[in-house]
Scaffold this active site. Sequence first.
Site, short mmCIF file in Angstrom:
data_model
loop_
_atom_site.label_atom_id
_atom_site.label_comp_id
_atom_site.label_asym_id
_atom_site.label_seq_id
_atom_site.Cartn_x
_atom_site.Cartn_y
_atom_site.Cartn_z
N LYS B 76 38.41 45.33 33.56
CA LYS B 76 39.71 45.31 34.22
C LYS B 76 40.62 46.35 33.56
O LYS B 76 40.60 46.49 32.33
CB LYS B 76 40.33 43.91 34.10
CG LYS B 76 41.63 43.74 34.89
CD LYS B 76 42.12 42.28 34.87
CE LYS B 76 43.43 42.11 35.62
NZ LYS B 76 43.93 40.71 35.61
N SER B 151 45.28 38.49 39.98
CA SER B 151 45.40 39.92 39.82
C SER B 151 44.08 40.63 39.51
O SER B 151 44.01 41.86 39.61
CB SER B 151 46.38 40.21 38.67
OG SER B 151 45.85 39.77 37.43
N SER B 175 44.69 34.39 37.60
CA SER B 175 44.23 35.74 37.95
C SER B 175 42.74 35.98 37.80
O SER B 175 42.24 37.01 38.24
CB SER B 175 45.00 36.78 37.14
OG SER B 175 46.29 36.97 37.67
#
Lengths: 483, 484
Positions: B76, B151, B175
Site C-alpha cells: 500500500k 482506503s 480500511s
Amino acid sequence: MTWEIVIGLEVHTQLSTNTKIFSGASTAFGAEPNTQADAVSLALPGVLPVLNCGAVERAIKFGLATGAHIAPRSVFARKNYFYPDLPKGYQISQMDLPVVGQGALTIQVEPLSGNAKPYEKVVRITRAHLEEDAGKSVHGSSQGVTGIDLNRAGTPLLEIVSEPDMRSAAEAIAYAKALHTLVKWIGICDGNMQEGSFRCDVNVSVRKPGQPFGTRREIKNLNSFKFMQQAIDYEVQWQIDTIENGGKVQQATVLFNPDTGETRSMRSKEDAHDYRYFPDPDLLPLEISEAWKAEVRATMPELPQAKQHRYVNELGLSAYDASLLTSSREMADFFEAALSAVPSQAKICANWLIGEVSAQLNRDGLDMAQCPITAQQLGGMLLRIADGTISNSGAKEVFRTLWAEGGEADAIIEAKGLKQVSDSGAIEALVDEIIAANADKVAEYRSGKDKLFGFFVGLAMKASKGKANPAQLNEILKQKLAG
Amino acid sequence: MFESSLKQLGDALRAKKISSVELTQLYLDRIAKLNPALNAYVTVNPEMSLAQARAADARIAAGTAEALTGIPFGQKDIFCAQGWLTTCGSKMLHNFVSPYDAHIISQFNAAGAVNLGKTNMDEFAMGSSNETSHYGAVKNPWDVARVPGGSSGGTASAIAARLCAAATGTDTGGSIRQPAALCGISGLKPTYGVCSRYGMIAFASSLDQAGPMGRSAEDLALMMNVMAGYDERDSTSLQRGKEDYARNLDQPLTGLRIGLPKEFFAAGMGSDVAQAVEAAIAEYKKLGATVVDISLPNSRLSVPVYYVLAPAEASSNLSRFDGVRYGYRAPEYSDLADMYEKSRAQGFGSEVKRRIMIGTYVLSHGYYDAYYLQAQKIRRLIAQDFVEAFKQCDVIMGPTSPSTAFKLGEKGDDPVQMYLSDIYTIAVNLAGLPGMSIPCGFGDNAMPVGLQIIGNYFDEARMLNVAHQYQLATDWHSRAPQGI
C-alpha cells in the site's frame, strides 16, 4: 504609594543528553546546518517519536533537587502551530500532566543597590515539564530566502515555571542564577547561555501593594543575567510610566533589544494562537515508578544548600564563605578535595580558594573547571602552611610557581629554599644581634614608641631572608624588647 | 500460477520450478495489461522489483530462503519504501521518494519478498471507496463500474484481479476489512500495536494498524509471521514474543462460541448481505460452533466518536505537510502564510481538507471538552462493551459492510452516507481489537459479501483458524472475477 514589581520566570533548560528527546540524532552544538537532522527531526512522513529515558532521568533529578512532586504518570501533548522551523507542525510538550509538579528553590538575594543586606528567600516552582526544542530559522544568509536549520529540532528541554514570587529584578536574577547553578550542579544542563542552553522568559507586572496582580507582559528569550536585569528595569519603568500616564498595560509578549536596552512588543494577546493541545497518540503516558526515583536519587550529589549548612555547622565557616564555595559544583568539589589534605584547616582552605585561587582565575579569565592547578597541588601547599613549614609569603611564592609552572609544593619549597626558620635558638640569636645593633631604637621603643615593633620585625625578617616563622619571631622579639 | 497460494508459490520457488525473476515478470506483465482498467497500482518500478527478485533467487540458490522469499507483494502506498515514490494517494506527496523503509517494508525485505509496486489508496487513507485518491479512483474487478472500497482499495482490487498474490493494507476504521469485503478477498486488521506503525504515514495514530490482505486465511497467517513483531521505533508497538500465526489453522471448530451482536443485524444492512452472512453462520454451526446472542450497546456511537477522534489526530498528523521540507509547494506565493495556505489548499484533496477542518474544530479552545474528551470517554465505553461480550463468546461475527460494492460516484456527494459504510468496522478500531473480513458469498449484482470476524486482543491465530476452517469447507475465497 510606590509600585510593587511582580516577576515570574519560565526557564528553558536544555538537558545534557547526547541524543534528542525523541530520536537518536546528536544534540552536539555547532555542527553544520541540518547534519544532525535525522528522519525524525525532519518530520518525514511516517516517522514516530521514541522518548529518551535520559531526558526523563534529568527531569526526575530536577524534581528531587527542588523537593518537588514527581508525577507517577505524566502525559505528552501536542502543541499545534505552523512555523517553518517546527517540522511536524506541532511541538511535543506536556500540558495538563507535567512530569514535575510543585517544588521550591531557596535563593540568596543580594540587593542590587543601596546598603540593603543580603537575604534568603524561597521561590515556589509551579511545575517543570519536558518538551522538544524547535529548529532555527536563519535569516539573511542569502537574499530573500530564509534558511532552516533543524539540528536543534528535538533537543530536550525542561521548562521550569516559577510562581510570580519575585518582587525585584535582584530577586529575579538571584533566582535565575540559583537555578542556573542548580541545573549545572545536578548535571542536567551545561548551563551555556551563549549557546542557548539556559533561556529565560520573564513575566513582569506592577501593582500597588495589596492590590491584585497587574497585567503582565512576557519578555522572551533572555540569555544573559545582565540583559535580564536591563530588560526588567526597562520593562518595569515602561509599565509604571504607561499606567501613570493614564494608559493600560496590555498582555503581550515582548522582545528585549540589547542594543537599545528597550523592550518591544512582539505580539499581543489578540494574536495568541489556539494551540489545540491534545495528548500525543504516538507516545504512551510516561510512568515513573518509586524504584526509578530511588535509582535516580542514589546518583544525586549533595545539593548546594545542604553543603552550605554542613560547611557552616561542621566546618565552622561563615555563611558568606559557604555560599561562595558552593557557587558551583566545581568550586565545592575543589574545596573538598583540597580540604582532604588538611582536614582541620577549613578556614585556611576556604580563604585560599575564595582569595588567591579565585583572583587568579579571574585575572586569567578562566573558570574553575579550567583551573591550572589541581586540588591535590593546592592541598599539598596548604599542608605546609598548616604545619608551619612555610610562611604566608612563602606560600604565595609557592602558589605563583604552582600556577605558572606546575609541580609539587614540597619540591618548590625545597628548590626555592622557602622553608621558614622555626628553630627558636636561631631566631633568638638573630634578634639578639638586631637589638645589639640598634640600641637607640630599642631605647625609643622601650620608652613607649610601640610603633617601632614593626621596624624590628622587618629587620629580623630581612636578616632571616624572609624565612623566620613570623609567629615565633613576634613572640621572641616581644620578649627580648621588653628587656 | 496466479491462483497459487503463498505456500504453493514458496514451495515452487524453493523447488526451483519457477524463479522469482520469472514470477515477478509474470505479475509485472499482468499489471501492465490490466492495471490501466483498474488503477490498482500507482507506482510500479520493474527495475527495482526485478533487482529484489534476483537477490531472492540468489538466496534460494544459497538455500537460505524463508517462507516468503522470492514472492512478489503489493505494498500500500502508505508505507515508506526506500527509493520508491511514496505518495499516500495525495498530490501533496506527488514527488516524495522515501529515503527510508517503513518497519513493515523492512520486514518484507528481510524475508526476501519482492516489492511488486505501490497500491493505490484513498488520499491519506481517508475514504471508503478509493475515490479520493489524487491518482484516480480504483475499479472493482468484479464490476469496473463499482468501487473496490477503501482506503486499501488498490490492494483489494489488485488481489482480486490477481495482480499480486497478496499485499499490505492499513485499517483505521475499516480500511482493510471493508475493501476486502467489497472485492471478495480476505483481510486482517491485527490488534493495535501488533504491527509497527514506523514508516506508515499516519492518519489517526491511535487507530491506524497495518495488516495483511490476500486470498485466504492461510496466506494472511504467513504474512502475519513477517509483519507482526515488536519495533522499538514505535512507542505503541507491543513487546510480545514471536508467534506463529499459522499454528492453529488446522484446529477443529468444535465448541467455538460465536457471538452475534444484535446491533449488527438490525436495520441498515442490505438483505442480500444479511442472507450471505446468515448462511455463513449456518455453515459455522455445521463445523461445530455454537451461537450466542450478544449486545454491543455503545457501538451505535462508533461512527460519531470516530469522526471526532480520527479527524482530530489527522488534523495534527497532517500538519507536517506544509511545503517547507518536501512534497508539494505552491508554485507562487507572496509570503510564508500564503505559501502554507496555497500549498495545503492545492496539495490536499477535498475529503482530506474536510477532515482537517473537522479535526481542527473539535480540538479548538472551548470545544475540546465537548467533542474530543467526550469522544474519548465513549471510546472507553465501546471498548468495555467488547470486554463484556468476550466473556460470553470466543469470536464475534457479523457483516463487514452494510452493502456490497456501490457504484463509482454514487456516494461522492454525501459524506455521511459514505461514512456509514464503515458502521460495522469502526468500533473494532476504537477498541483496538483484531478484526477480519473473509468472503462469504455474493449479493445483488453478483458482488461479493464479506463476513466480519472480530477476536479478542491478540487472538489473531484463533481468528485465522476460524477463517481457515470455513475456507476449507467453502470456496467463496477462491472465486475469481471474470471478464477483466
